[in-house]
Each structure stands twice: as structure tokens, then as C-alpha cells.
Design an enzyme around this catalytic site. Sequence first.
Site, short mmCIF file in Angstrom:
data_model
loop_
_atom_site.label_atom_id
_atom_site.label_comp_id
_atom_site.label_asym_id
_atom_site.label_seq_id
_atom_site.Cartn_x
_atom_site.Cartn_y
_atom_site.Cartn_z
N TRP A 21 -55.59 -10.47 17.73
CA TRP A 21 -55.60 -10.49 19.32
C TRP A 21 -54.37 -10.97 19.84
O TRP A 21 -53.50 -11.58 19.20
CB TRP A 21 -56.78 -11.55 19.77
CG TRP A 21 -57.94 -11.19 19.11
CD1 TRP A 21 -58.61 -11.68 17.81
CD2 TRP A 21 -59.17 -10.52 19.74
NE1 TRP A 21 -59.99 -11.36 17.68
CE2 TRP A 21 -60.37 -10.65 18.90
CE3 TRP A 21 -59.39 -10.05 21.11
CZ2 TRP A 21 -61.45 -10.07 19.23
CZ3 TRP A 21 -60.57 -9.59 21.34
CH2 TRP A 21 -61.73 -9.69 20.44
N ARG B 180 -25.82 4.99 -9.04
CA ARG B 180 -26.84 5.29 -10.07
C ARG B 180 -28.47 5.43 -9.42
O ARG B 180 -28.76 4.39 -8.82
CB ARG B 180 -27.10 4.23 -11.01
CG ARG B 180 -28.03 4.45 -12.25
CD ARG B 180 -28.19 3.18 -12.95
NE ARG B 180 -28.93 3.40 -14.38
CZ ARG B 180 -29.77 2.34 -15.03
NH1 ARG B 180 -29.57 1.18 -14.45
NH2 ARG B 180 -30.26 2.78 -16.05
N TYR C 28 -2.12 -3.35 15.34
CA TYR C 28 -2.81 -1.98 15.84
C TYR C 28 -2.49 -1.61 17.28
O TYR C 28 -2.02 -0.68 18.08
CB TYR C 28 -4.03 -1.90 15.66
CG TYR C 28 -4.56 -1.41 14.30
CD1 TYR C 28 -3.54 -1.64 13.31
CD2 TYR C 28 -5.88 -1.29 13.82
CE1 TYR C 28 -3.67 -1.08 11.90
CE2 TYR C 28 -5.90 -1.03 12.49
CZ TYR C 28 -5.18 -0.91 11.68
OH TYR C 28 -5.30 -0.73 10.21
N LYS D 34 -12.50 9.02 -3.22
CA LYS D 34 -12.72 9.16 -4.71
C LYS D 34 -14.07 10.24 -5.01
O LYS D 34 -14.53 10.57 -4.28
CB LYS D 34 -13.71 7.60 -5.18
CG LYS D 34 -13.02 6.40 -4.87
CD LYS D 34 -12.08 5.89 -5.84
CE LYS D 34 -11.33 4.57 -5.71
NZ LYS D 34 -10.43 4.20 -6.88
N HIS E 192 -17.10 0.22 1.69
CA HIS E 192 -17.08 1.30 0.82
C HIS E 192 -18.54 1.67 0.07
O HIS E 192 -19.10 2.65 -0.12
CB HIS E 192 -16.19 0.63 -0.68
CG HIS E 192 -14.87 0.24 -0.32
ND1 HIS E 192 -13.96 1.00 0.66
CD2 HIS E 192 -14.08 -0.58 -1.02
CE1 HIS E 192 -12.85 0.34 0.46
NE2 HIS E 192 -12.86 -0.51 -0.16
N LEU F 191 0.66 -1.19 -0.04
CA LEU F 191 -0.04 -0.06 -0.07
C LEU F 191 0.96 1.42 -0.02
O LEU F 191 0.61 2.40 -0.87
CB LEU F 191 -0.89 -0.11 1.39
CG LEU F 191 -2.01 0.98 1.34
CD1 LEU F 191 -3.12 0.92 0.06
CD2 LEU F 191 -2.63 1.09 2.55
#
Length: 791
Positions: free
Chosen positions: A617, A371, A150, A209, A268, A38
Site C-alpha cells: 500500500w 574471461r 589542458y 590493446k 580501462h 610517456l
Amino acid sequence: KMLRRVLCTVLFMGALPSLAEVSQGHISVVLLGATGDLAKKYLWQGLFQLYMDQVSSGHSFTFHGAALTALEPGQRLMFDVLKKLACPPDESPNRCAVLKDQFLKLSQYHQLKTAENYTVLNREIETLLRQEGLKEAGRIFYFSVPPFAYTEIARHINSSCRPPPGAWLRVVLEKPFGHDLESAQQLAAELRSFFREEEMYRVDHYLGKQAVAHILPFRDQNRQFLDPIWNRHHVERVEIVLKETVDAKGRTSFYEQYGVIRDVLQNHLTEALMFLTMELPANVSRAEEVLQCKLQAFQSLRGLEKNSAVLGQYQAYASQVQEELQKTQGYISTTPTFAGVLIHSDNLRWEGVPFLLTSGKALDERVGYVRVLFKNRAYCTQSETLRDAGHSQCKAKQIIFYIGHGALNTPAVLVSRNLFRPVMPEGSWREAVSQSDLHIFGQPLSDYYVYSPVKERDAYSVLISNIYHGRKDFFITTENLLASWGFWTPLLDSISHQPLRLYPGGVENQHLLDFEMVSGEVAFTLAEPVEVLNPNRLMPSDYKTIQSKYRHSPLVSAWSEDLISQLASDIEKTASRTVARSGQFHLALSGGSSPVVLFQRLARHHYAFPWKHTHIWLVDERCVPLTDTESNFFSLHNHLLQSVRVPYFNVHPMPVHLNQRLCVEEDRGTELYAKEIMALVANASFDLVLLGVGTDGHTASLFPRSENGLEGAQTVVLTESPVKPHQRMSLSLPLINKARRVFVLVLGKGKHGITTLLSRVGHEPRKWPVSGVSPSSGQLVWYVDYEALLG
């Protein structure tokens, strides 16, 4: 001094006004996992873009790459990446060369493996700033590492590498943020013990994005056009789609744990869904207001069931898993690589509008889009070839946030010309020149107003810039994260053993993955091919010895979801026949947790049910106000009554709350209900009574060794429950046994013990009240799922 030399060089190139103005302080950026994929692909480029953008902002920077790799090899790997950094095309070559050179000089590598390493890093940062005479404004720690690391890293930063008082800390976390609700809660709790909420920036790169990031601003800037049409009366459906041509090869260790829903839909696509369905806050730039509106939108989402999704897996996936994870030849993976999910929101704006979320690997094209398709009520007399796209109301009306790739190969916002000309910010979006040969969703591009970004930017560059500016609205808060997992986890649990449709991949998929919406569910449009992927568990057809009788009465048994579907259908058939015969249908319903899924099924799938002629009922009620969440009527109302059209006077809650007190004998609530039954129900014989069974053998609110209700003339009684709330009101066993039909629903492994016991005992209502259910002239049918029946 290094920083001064760098600043002077940049000043010489005209990037800074003067050294005297460098007064906003210093920012230290620490990239953990600096040599990983990354970081190589996106993060270093994003940090370089940040430096280029902010070099004249008044802040000074240093960039610290860190990893577990030892100093020399780590340094070599990191600088190999840095030397390949590129400037945008509009950057002058000279300025680019200088800025790149300075960025490399401001970057250094550290091995961060032990607590001592973090202490040393902190000391180096403090020493450097002291030598340069600079004040630290803040530190950014970017966690480009697996989530299991983490907690340990967070502990080290918190104990020995925080910036000094007065400087801010921003900790950037990459997904996955857990595997389900429980793991997400655990990880959130661990991180919360080291960092404050405002210090954490959870990255969903889709929020960077450009088309996705513009959904809220677009809605805000076009309120005048959208306010009348952004609702269920005008929107036909919404599609949120991310298709990929690549497969999971090389990533199967990750994919086996997560699958397509956890990898793409839960984060996402859900974030895009929130931007569409949330109510607009007064100020879309205020992160707190946006978050509150998103949380409200989450609360309005209808819970997902197994039939809310269709799932597939590309054929080569199993062999890739076997090869990469050293699995045996016969190993079967139940991990979906394709999913289509139908979502509904139950708020007034979106009720009834289908939202389709779809993603998969090894599909026919790479494309992402959101869309919004509007209803079209027009009929146009003129032939289609003569219609003007800008004025003809018969052309399709849609708004598309085109995320990228596909036919356009660029982010874009498209609005049908017969809707409105949108307001777009001139500085960042421009109207695109139409490419006449292109078609989007069957329409030529000329049918749309098309806008693309003035400057196309990578998602990570956008997000890193927002981290620098402290724009929290572009990131996932803990509340947001847990709300999303809370929504998706029940579906993930229910499909964990669901068969997957195999597909060949690419263009060969043809129509194999097409699916359609039917009665609030989704199903593949093509019949099941011969080859399906079935996990190794017993299915209904595998059971050969299940009896058709239970306690000498008819037995219906299936997996719970199929059983509920059958029971709902049987109730509807009984109702329709009874109404045809006598004009009305009297239905008495039990409380508890088991009937909830039945109520939901009836509300969402049985539109032909004769509710207009049905009297509802209660079989039993807890002695609490009817608005209390413990109330059986409250549950019945929430899950059924508010979704169907039963006449107001046909709903008969038990009168447990009279004269501002609960179930007091002097108030004669039981007599009132008994009289109401006698007045409206012929011979006091309900057409259908639905019962459940407790683990102690109780039914309705008739408990073992109960003083009232197991025998005698009384039809409605007050009883005592062994669990809170103790006081109950219930129909008596003699009244239940006057019904024309009694259906008993038993669900779950927790009921296996009592189900087995009841199969062996006779008529002993004092010990097991449900054993006394035996309609005198009616029919008793048991609906027992496999888990309760077989354990």
C-alpha cells in the site's frame, strides 16, 4: 627544399610511387610534452611507426616536439630519444636506416610556453608549406601533459594555431579526464569552448590493446555462434582483470589523488565491460552506432554501493607516500591500491550475471584478461582422463581475450574447443601452435582454439594510426566519459573513508585478497586480519552515549548503510512472522528519497521475503500520473516492485488519477482507497507502516497546520504541500496510529535539526505532524542514522 629532399630520398628507396602522386596534402604533428616519460616510452615510437606505415600514403609529414623546456636543452633531450627509435623486426635494415634518418630530419623542437610561442609555431608551419608548395590536410596536437594544463593550451591553439579552413584539426587528450563526475563535466565544458566534439580524441590506451580492440569484431564475426549463448541463460560470470607486480613508488603524488579505481577500473576495465555488455550495432565500424549502444549499456548498469567493492592497500605504500610527499610519520592514506568490484546489468540479456572487475598493484603476477565463463549443465559419466576436450561437454567452456603478459606473454583470443571454432580475420590473426605444457585457468592450452596477432603492435602505435585515419570508435567521447564517471562517482564517494585491507605484496599475499560474491555483494573470503587500515573518523563503536530510546520509543542507530541493512532485515522478519500467523502481510510504504535505498536493499538481498503473501500500500502520493517520475508509486515500482514477485492484485497504488484528472474531490479517490483498505485490511490495521520525516516535521503527506488528516474520522485525505507538486493524497494520522507496527526512517545531516528538535517536544501534531505518530496498540520504532542523530 627540405620536404622535397626527404620525399626524393624516400622515392629513391622505393617507398613512394612518384612525386606527382604526393597530392593528399601535408600533416603537421605537434607533440606537447615531447620530453616527458610517456613520449619517451611510447609516443615517439608510435609516431615513427605511423611515418613508416604511411610514408607511401600520399601525405607528407612534419613532426614538432614541444615542451616548456628552453630550446637547446629541449632539443638535446628530444633528439636523444629519437636516435633510439627502432624499426619492427620484419623491416629491412637499409629501409629502416633511411626512414629513421628522414624522420629525424622531419622533426624539430619548439619551446611552447606563451601565446606568442604558439603564434610563431603556426607561422613556421605556414611558411614551410608555402615554400614547399604543399597544402595542409590537417594538424594533430597530442597533449602528453597534465590535465591542469589542458585549458590554457587549448586556448592558445584555438586562438592562434588552428590549421587553415579546409584542413582538419585532431586534438589528442591523455587521461585522467577528471577526478569525478563534477570535475569531468567542468573539464569537458572548458574544452568544448575551444574544440568541437569531432576534433577531440580522448585516449584510453587499453582500446589500442589488440585483444581488447578485437572484442567487438569477434562478437560481430561470430554472431551465428554467440547469438544463442551470449546472455544470462548461458553465461555464469565475467571477469575483467588487470594485475600488476609493480607498486606505486615514484608515482605516489599521482596515485594519492586517483587510486586504483580511478586509474584503472573507471576507464580501462569499464571500456572492456561496455564491449561485452552492449548490444551489437548493425555496423560495428560506425563510431556513432557503437557510441549509442555503449550509452544504452551504461544506462542498464545497476548503481554501485559500498558493499559492491573490496579494497586493499599494499603495506609499503604508506611509507612511500610519507617519503615522496613529505607527509608526517603518523599519516594514514585511504587510497586503495587494490580493488575488486561486482557489477550487475539490469537489462534482459545480462540480468543476474556477475561482472567482476579487479585490479591492483604489488600483486603476484602481471597479467590482463577478459574471461567469459559459460554455465555447464552437463554430467559426464566417463572419467575425466578419457574425455576429449573438443567434444566433452563437461570441460569448462570459456572465451578469453588475453590482453598480455602472464603465462602466454602475448595478446591472444582463446575459445574452448567444446564451444565452437571461431571465425577470425586471417590477415591479422592466426591460429597459434599449442604449447602442451602451458595451462590457462586450470586447463591445458590444447583445450582451446588459440589465436594470436599476425603482427604484434604496441597499443599507442595502434591508437596513433587510428588518430591519423580519424577512427573515432577507438576513443572516448564526452558522452561516454560522463556516463562512466556518473556510474563510478557514487561508489567513490561512499568508500572515501572505508577501511582498507593491508597486504604484504607479491606472492606473500597468498589468499589475503581473495573475495567472494554473497547476496549481490562482495567480501573477502578470509577473516579480517589483525592489521587493517582505518581512516581517522569516528566509527559506530566510538559512540558510547547513544540512547536506546528516542521520544520514549525504541531507537536503532548506525551509519546509513548499516541502518538500511538492519531495517530491511527487521521488515523481512516482521513479514515472515505475520504471514506465518495470519497468512498475509499488509505493508504501507512512504514516498520520498529516503526509502529508495531501502527498496533497493529489499529487492537485491532479501530473497526469502514472503512477497507472494504481501500486500503493498502507499502511505502517500503526489497528485501526478503514476507514470510521472515525481510519483511515489513510480519510484516504488522502479526500485522495488519490478524486481520482486508481488501478485498483481496485491499492489495498491493510490487512485490519484481518475476520469483523466488529478485529485478532484468529486472523483472520490480518497473514499475508494479507504473502502479498499476496509475491505482487505483487518480492522484497517496495517501490519507495518513505514514513515519518513521532513525537515519541517511533516510525515506521510501530513504537513504542519494541515486542514485534513491530523485528526478526525477520515482515513484517507487530500492535503496541500508547501512545495510542488502541491496536491497530495495521504493516509490520515488516526489510520496510521491503528497500525500494529510503525517504523520511522530518518537519514542524513540535513535531518539533524528536526531530529534534535523532535527529541525535545511533546505531542504537538499541529506544529510537527510526526510528533502525533503514536500507535494506539502497536509498536513505534525509530531508525535514525548517525548523521541525522549526531550531526
